[in-house]
Design a protein around this motif. Structure first.
Motif, short mmCIF file in Angstrom:
data_model
loop_
_atom_site.label_atom_id
_atom_site.label_comp_id
_atom_site.label_asym_id
_atom_site.label_seq_id
_atom_site.Cartn_x
_atom_site.Cartn_y
_atom_site.Cartn_z
N SER A 146 -21.91 -5.04 -27.01
CA SER A 146 -21.14 -4.54 -25.88
C SER A 146 -20.00 -3.64 -26.38
N THR B 155 -33.83 -1.38 -24.96
CA THR B 155 -32.83 -0.53 -25.63
C THR B 155 -31.58 -1.31 -26.03
N GLY B 156 -31.34 -2.44 -25.35
CA GLY B 156 -30.19 -3.27 -25.72
C GLY B 156 -30.30 -3.73 -27.18
N GLY C 49 -32.64 -0.66 -19.80
CA GLY C 49 -31.35 -0.32 -20.40
C GLY C 49 -30.27 -0.15 -19.36
N ARG C 50 -29.29 0.69 -19.70
CA ARG C 50 -28.17 0.90 -18.77
C ARG C 50 -28.01 2.37 -18.37
N ASP C 51 -28.49 3.28 -19.22
CA ASP C 51 -28.27 4.71 -18.96
C ASP C 51 -29.57 5.49 -19.12
N SER D 180 -21.34 -0.33 -27.84
CA SER D 180 -22.00 0.51 -26.84
C SER D 180 -21.01 1.36 -26.05
N TYR E 143 -28.49 -1.40 -29.61
CA TYR E 143 -27.04 -1.59 -29.65
C TYR E 143 -26.69 -2.89 -30.37
N ARG E 144 -27.52 -3.91 -30.16
CA ARG E 144 -27.30 -5.18 -30.85
C ARG E 144 -27.44 -5.00 -32.37
N ARG F 272 -17.08 1.51 -17.06
CA ARG F 272 -16.72 2.07 -18.36
C ARG F 272 -16.81 3.60 -18.35
N ARG G 269 -23.59 5.88 -29.03
CA ARG G 269 -24.56 6.25 -28.00
C ARG G 269 -25.31 7.53 -28.42
#
Ligand code: DC
Length: 234
Positions: free
Chosen positions: A97, A32-33, A126-128, A100, A36-37, A184, A106
């Motif tokens: 970054s 998933t990064g 991912g992160r979430d 995101s 965002y990239r 964040r 998002r």
């Protein structure tokens, strides 16, 4: 569809393990990064300030992001164009970054991620993912390792790419980034309440994949796992 969320801080080996696991199971690995990239590169290519929420909000209606899986490998298309390694540069990392942290970005990527997980069995990195994107995922792993182990791995990785880096600097920067990511305001990189914590400080890749499979067996049951393509090879 079976959804496996793999998350955690940098250097924990998420993408390596998620990729190996997806390959072994014959299911889709979703990075998933990369989404965002791609938004970050779209903003950069238009000369936008990637921290400017209003500018990003006006960019979003102009872009279409399409994720395709070709020979098991994910490619992200921006308005029909595959950006390839252009999303992997240091500028793209910083832009990713920055964008995101913008709520509209998002929200824009949420459906894309959910759609993929509705159509395929996925290992999503991912992160979430466990907290926001797939809150009902039956398997959520929050992968961690000691800061020292993660910094050691990252130092080796950077040196293999020909960069001269000092372990102490990598460790310091990693600690700073961890604090920023988990602190964040929107979708902080924190474990879901039902995530299984997996500290792989003393495990190699195969050992970590085995540990994830043990969690999957416990959460999904042996029958479901046996039905998944390729598991017999594990
Ligand atoms: O995993 P990566 O390094 O390719 O991610 C790039 C950036 O995107 C990273 O700084 C954090 C952000 N990101 C995010 O906020 N949520 C995700 N699900 C994936 C990545």
């Amino acid at each position: 569809m079976i959804q496996i969320a793999i998350e955690g801080p940098g250097g924990a080996g998420k993408s390596t393990v998620a990729k190996a696991l997806a390959k072994s199971l014959g299911i889709v690995y979703v990075d998933t990064g990369a989404l965002y990239r791609t938004v970050g590169v779209a903003a950069l290519s238009r000369g936008l300030d990637t921290k400017d929420a209003a500018a990003l909000e006006s960019l979003l209606p102009e872009i279409e992001i399409d994720v395709r899986f070709e020979n098991g490998v994910q490619s992200v298309y921006l308005n029909g164009e595959n950006l390839g390694d252009r999303i992997r540069t240091p500028e793209a990392s910083m832009a990713a970054s920055n964008v995101s942290a913008i709520p509209a970005v998002r929200a824009f990527l949420l459906d894309t991620q959910r759609r993929i997980a509705q159509k395929n069995h996925v290992v999503m990195d991912g992160r979430d993912i466990g907290t926001v994107i797939l809150p009902d995922a039956p398997v959520k792993i929050f992968m961690t390792a000691s800061p020292e182990a993660r910094a050691r791995r990252r130092t080796l990785e950077l040196r293999e790419k020909g960069m001269e880096v000092r372990y102490e600097d990598v460790l310091r920067e990693m600690n700073e980034r961890d604090a920023q990511d988990s602190g964040r305001a929107i979708a902080p990189a924190i474990p879901a309440a039902d995530a299984v914590m997996l500290d792989n400080s003393d495990l190699d890749i195969d050992g970590t994949v085995d540990a994830v499979i043990a969690v999957m067996k416990e959460k999904l049951g042996e029958d479901v796992i046996d039905e998944m393509k390729g598991l017999s090879k594990l």
